[in-house]
Design an enzyme around this catalytic site. Structure first.
Site, PDB file in Angstrom:
ATOM      1  N   THR A   1       2.574 -23.016  14.568  1.00 41.97           N
ATOM      2  CA  THR A   1       4.027 -22.947  14.388  1.00 41.97           C
ATOM      3  C   THR A   1       4.484 -23.528  13.045  1.00 41.97           C
ATOM      4  O   THR A   1       5.652 -23.444  12.697  1.00 41.97           O
ATOM      5  CB  THR A   1       4.748 -23.701  15.533  1.00 41.97           C
ATOM      6  OG1 THR A   1       4.265 -25.056  15.556  1.00 41.97           O
ATOM      7  CG2 THR A   1       4.471 -23.047  16.874  1.00 41.97           C
TER       8      THR A   1
ATOM      9  N   ALA B   1       4.418 -24.081   8.741  1.00 41.15           N
ATOM     10  CA  ALA B   1       4.571 -23.146   7.615  1.00 41.15           C
ATOM     11  C   ALA B   1       3.219 -22.522   7.233  1.00 41.15           C
ATOM     12  O   ALA B   1       3.132 -21.299   7.036  1.00 41.15           O
ATOM     13  CB  ALA B   1       5.174 -23.873   6.405  1.00 41.15           C
ATOM     14  N   VAL B   2       2.166 -23.342   7.166  1.00 45.61           N
ATOM     15  CA  VAL B   2       0.854 -22.802   6.789  1.00 45.61           C
ATOM     16  C   VAL B   2       0.261 -21.991   7.946  1.00 45.61           C
ATOM     17  O   VAL B   2      -0.329 -20.924   7.731  1.00 45.61           O
ATOM     18  CB  VAL B   2      -0.106 -23.931   6.350  1.00 45.61           C
ATOM     19  CG1 VAL B   2      -1.513 -23.396   6.137  1.00 45.61           C
ATOM     20  CG2 VAL B   2       0.402 -24.583   5.069  1.00 45.61           C
TER      21      VAL B   2
ATOM     22  N   CYS C   1      -3.688 -27.670  -2.296  1.00 51.40           N
ATOM     23  CA  CYS C   1      -3.051 -26.511  -2.937  1.00 51.40           C
ATOM     24  C   CYS C   1      -3.061 -26.604  -4.466  1.00 51.40           C
ATOM     25  O   CYS C   1      -3.386 -25.631  -5.154  1.00 51.40           O
ATOM     26  CB  CYS C   1      -1.627 -26.346  -2.440  1.00 51.40           C
ATOM     27  SG  CYS C   1      -0.685 -27.890  -2.403  1.00 51.40           S
TER      28      CYS C   1
ATOM     29  N   SER D   1       7.812 -26.335  -0.113  1.00 51.41           N
ATOM     30  CA  SER D   1       7.034 -25.861   1.031  1.00 51.41           C
ATOM     31  C   SER D   1       5.725 -26.614   1.189  1.00 51.41           C
ATOM     32  O   SER D   1       5.187 -26.699   2.292  1.00 51.41           O
ATOM     33  CB  SER D   1       6.775 -24.354   0.928  1.00 51.41           C
ATOM     34  OG  SER D   1       6.213 -24.043  -0.331  1.00 51.41           O
TER      35      SER D   1
ATOM     36  N   LYS E   1      -6.310 -36.439  -5.518  1.00 47.80           N
ATOM     37  CA  LYS E   1      -6.971 -35.244  -4.966  1.00 47.80           C
ATOM     38  C   LYS E   1      -7.369 -34.299  -6.089  1.00 47.80           C
ATOM     39  O   LYS E   1      -8.451 -33.708  -6.072  1.00 47.80           O
ATOM     40  CB  LYS E   1      -6.037 -34.512  -3.995  1.00 47.80           C
ATOM     41  CG  LYS E   1      -5.830 -35.197  -2.658  1.00 47.80           C
ATOM     42  CD  LYS E   1      -4.792 -34.418  -1.834  1.00 47.80           C
ATOM     43  CE  LYS E   1      -4.479 -35.126  -0.512  1.00 47.80           C
ATOM     44  NZ  LYS E   1      -3.356 -34.448   0.197  1.00 47.80           N
TER      45      LYS E   1
ATOM     46  N   HIS F   1       3.753 -23.181  -6.661  1.00 42.92           N
ATOM     47  CA  HIS F   1       3.489 -24.327  -7.530  1.00 42.92           C
ATOM     48  C   HIS F   1       3.241 -23.804  -8.943  1.00 42.92           C
ATOM     49  O   HIS F   1       2.475 -22.854  -9.135  1.00 42.92           O
ATOM     50  CB  HIS F   1       2.222 -25.074  -7.096  1.00 42.92           C
ATOM     51  CG  HIS F   1       2.361 -25.875  -5.826  1.00 42.92           C
ATOM     52  ND1 HIS F   1       3.550 -26.021  -5.147  1.00 42.92           N
ATOM     53  CD2 HIS F   1       1.434 -26.601  -5.135  1.00 42.92           C
ATOM     54  CE1 HIS F   1       3.346 -26.792  -4.089  1.00 42.92           C
ATOM     55  NE2 HIS F   1       2.076 -27.147  -4.048  1.00 42.92           N
TER      56      HIS F   1
ATOM     57  N   ASN G   1       1.766 -21.608  -3.114  1.00 41.97           N
ATOM     58  CA  ASN G   1       1.015 -22.750  -2.579  1.00 41.97           C
ATOM     59  C   ASN G   1       0.693 -22.613  -1.101  1.00 41.97           C
ATOM     60  O   ASN G   1      -0.261 -23.207  -0.613  1.00 41.97           O
ATOM     61  CB  ASN G   1       1.819 -24.036  -2.813  1.00 41.97           C
ATOM     62  CG  ASN G   1       3.252 -23.923  -2.308  1.00 41.97           C
ATOM     63  OD1 ASN G   1       3.995 -23.042  -2.757  1.00 41.97           O
ATOM     64  ND2 ASN G   1       3.658 -24.777  -1.404  1.00 41.97           N
TER      65      ASN G   1
END
Lengths: 347, 347
Positions: A13, A15-16, A130, A160, A221, A250, A323
Site C-alpha cells: 500500500t 508509494a514504492v 535511490c 516521494s 549511503k 531526483h 526515484n
C-alpha cells in the site's frame, strides 16, 4: 518448460509497493500469482490489479509459503523481521530497505552495473538507495572505460523519497504558502525527529538522520553503497543530499575525476549507448534532464555533460531519474527478471 | 559637516529596485533625496517611501543631474546606455547588472571581501552576480586564512533571481499542478529563448544562456567573478547552476580544497566571527541554513560545515542568502554606505 512464478509484494500500500505492482504489470512480468502484503494496519485494503480486486493481507512468516520472489518495501524493521522467514520458505527476497545493504553476505545490485552479483545471493538481494542507483547507472560506463577516482555529488531529491505523507505535506505546505498562510510541517525532513520544516518553496539540506561525522545517513549511503556496488573502496565520494520541492524525480549534480584522460565526444557516445541510460544533452536546443519529465519514466537521464574548465580529467553532468521507479521499484523488478531468466522459472 | 547625498534608483519598479528602496530605508541610509527612475513603460508608477508618494520617472541622461549615487538594476542594456551619462553628471554608479562586471576599469565589490576596491572606481562600481556574492562572503574568511585552490559548487537558485515574471510563473505553474492541470511556462528558464519549462515541482539545470563550452553564462560568472573579486585566477572553480521552485533565497552546496590544512573547529570559529555571515550549524538540533528562513534577511547563512571523508584539505558546506538582498540590493547599498563614509558625504 518453465515453472510458474509466485510473487509477493510486501508493503503493497506504500508509494514504492504500488509502483512495484505497476512496474510488474508495465513490464509484463510473468507472474502466475501476485500476493499483496502489508502491516496489520493496511490489511484489508483492496487493490485492483489487471481488473481483479486483490485484498492486501497482513504479512506474517506463513504469508511466504509457496512464494518464489518477495519484493520488500515496508521499512527496515519489517525486512529484518520477515525477510529471513520468507527465505526459509524458499522465496528469493529482493529488499528495497537499507536493512541488509551493507551485509557482506547480501549482494547489492544495480542490474546495469553488477548483474552477476544476483546469482551469488543466499536468499536476499538488496536494492541500493535511490540516490545511489541513478548515480551508478550514469557513472558505471565511464568507470569501466576510464576509471573514477573522485565523485563530488549534490542531490536535489523529491518528496516521494520520504513516502506518501511527505508528498501530502509538500502539497499542503505549497497550497498554504500560495494563499499566504503559514505552512505547518510535521513530517519532513525526518518524521521521527523533533523539528519539522516546510519543504514547499524551500530546500532542506537534511535527508535522514545525522551521523557523528556531520554527514547524514543518506549521504553515507552514497559513499558506502558506491564502494560496495563497484567493489572499489578507493573512490573518494563527497556527497551532499538535499530535498527540493519536487514530487517525483531526483536530480543530481555530479562532478567526477577519471583515472584515464578522455575526449568529451567519446564520453557522450558511451553514455548514449549504455543500458538504462538516455542521453538528453543538447544545450543549443535547451535539452537536458528534468525531474518533471523523468517522472513516470523507467530510464536514468543524463545531460549537461561537460569537461572541467581546469582539472584535466574532470567532468560534470546532470543526472535525473524517477526515484520511485529506477530508484526503487523498477530496480527490484529488473533483479527479479534476471533471476527468473537464469533460473528458468516464469510462465 | 557633511554634504547631503542625493540618491537615484534606476529600475525602481523591479524586484531588485524595490528591494533597494526597502534596504535604503531599513538601514537608515542618510539620503537627502531619493529619485526613482525606470523605463518609459513604468514611468508614472507611484511608490510609497516613508509615507510619501514618489512618482517613478523615465530614466534619461538628464535624470542624473544633481545625483550623488545612482543604483542601477534595470537590465544590462539600460546600464550600458545610461551609467556613463550618470557618471558624466557627477554620480557614482553602483551597477547591479552584468554590463561592466568584467571591465578591468570597474571594481567588482563584495564589501566583506574587497572593500578597498570601492575607492579605486572611475565612476562605476559593479555588484557581482547573486550566486557569486554569497559564495564569496562564506569563503573569503577561509581563503584569507588557509588559501583555496578548488571550488566545486552546485546551486539551488530561487525564481526571484529571474525577476517578478518568473516568480509569477512559479506561483501559476504550482497552482496549476496542485489542481491537476497542465502547467504552461512562457518565462523560465530564460524568457528570450525558444523553450520554456515549468519550474514548479521541477528543477531546471539552466540559468541564463549556454556558452560554447557547455557551461551557462550564470556558471561562467561564478568562475570569472570569483577570480576577479579575490584577484586570484588560479582557483579552480567547477560550477553547476540550477533553478529550484523557491521564491527567495539561493542555496549552494559548496565543496572546497584549501591550500593549508585546517581543524574543523577552527573553521567553525572563523565562520562564526566573520562579517556578514551567520553560522547555523548544529546537526544534533537540526539547525542548518534554509531558503525559507533566509528570505527577507540580510546575512549570508552557512552550515553543514564538515571535513571531507577522503581528501585531506577538503571541506563541504551549505550556504544560503536572500538573493535579492545580499545577492543584489543589500550589497549595492553596503557599497554606497562605505562610499559616503569615506567621502564624508551624507546628512
Amino acid at each position: 518448460m518453465t515453472k510458474p512464478v509466485h510473487v509477493a509484494v510486501v508493503g503493497a500500500t506504500g508509494a514504492v509497493g504500488q509502483a512495484m505492482i505497476d512496474t510488474l504489470l508495465r513490464r509484463e512480468f510473468p507472474f502466475a500469482s501476485l500476493k499483496l502484503l502489508a502491516s496489520a494496519r493496511s490489511a484489508g485494503t483492496v487493490v485492483e490489479v489487471r481488473g481483479e480486486q486483490l485484498i492486501v493481507e497482513e504479512a506474517t512468516p506463513e504469508s511466504f509459503e509457496g512464494i518464489d520472489i518477495a519484493l520488500f518495501s515496508a521499512g527496515g524493521d519489517v525486512s529484518l523481521r520477515l525477510a529471513k522467514e520468507a527465505v526459509k520458505r524458499g522465496a528469493l527476497v529482493i529488499d528495497n530497505t537499507s536493512a541488509f545493504r551493507m551485509d557482506p553476505l547480501v549482494p547489492l545490485v544495480v542490474p546495469e552495473v553488477n548483474p552477476k552479483e544476483i546469482f551469488k545471493n543466499q536468499g536476499i538481494i538488496a536494492n541500493p538507495n535511490c540516490s545511489t542507483i541513478q548515480m551508478m547507472v550514469a557513472l558505471y560506463p565511464i568507470y569501466r572505460e576510464y576509471g573514477i577516482r573522485r565523485i563530488v555529488v549534490s542531490t536535489y531529491q523529491a518528496a516521494s523519497g520520504a513516502g506518501q505523507l511527505a508528498m501530502d505535506e509538500l502539497r499542503q505546505t505549497a497550497s498554504a504558502i500560495l494563499v499566504g498562510e503559514n505552512p505547518v510541517a510535521k513530517v519532513l525532513p525526518v518524521s521521527k525527529l523533533e523539528y519539522h520544516y516546510p519543504l514547499a518553496f524551500n530546500v532542506l539540506p537534511q535527508i535522514d538522520v545525522f551521523e557523528a561525522n556531520g554527514y547524514t545517513k543518506e549521504e553515507m549511503k552514497m559513499v558506502n553503497e558506491t564502494h560496495k556496488i563497484l567493489n572499489d573502496a578507493r573512490i573518494e565520494v563527497t556527497p551532499t543530499a538535499a530535498r527540493v520541492p519536487v514530487m517525483y524525480g531526483h536530480s543530481e549534480s555530479i562532478y567526477i575525476e577519471t583515472d584515464q584522460p578522455f575526449e568529451i565526444s567519446d564520453i557522450l557516445r558511451l553514455l548514449a549507448h549504455s543500458p538504462g541510460l538516455v542521453l538528453q544533452d543538447d544545450p543549443e536546443h535547451q535539452v537536458y534532464p528534468q525531474a518533471l519529465q523523468a517522472a513516470g519514466q523507467f530510464p536514468v537521464f543524463v545531460g549537461r555533460v561537460r569537461k572541467d574548465l581546469f582539472v584535466k580529467n574532470g567532468l560534470s553532468m546532470w543526472v535525473v531519474a524517477d526515484n520511485i521507479l529506477k530508484g526503487a521499484a523498477l530496480n527490484a523488478v529488473q533483479i527479479a527478471e534476471m533471476w527468473i531468466l537464469q533460473e528458468g522459472i516464469g510462465s
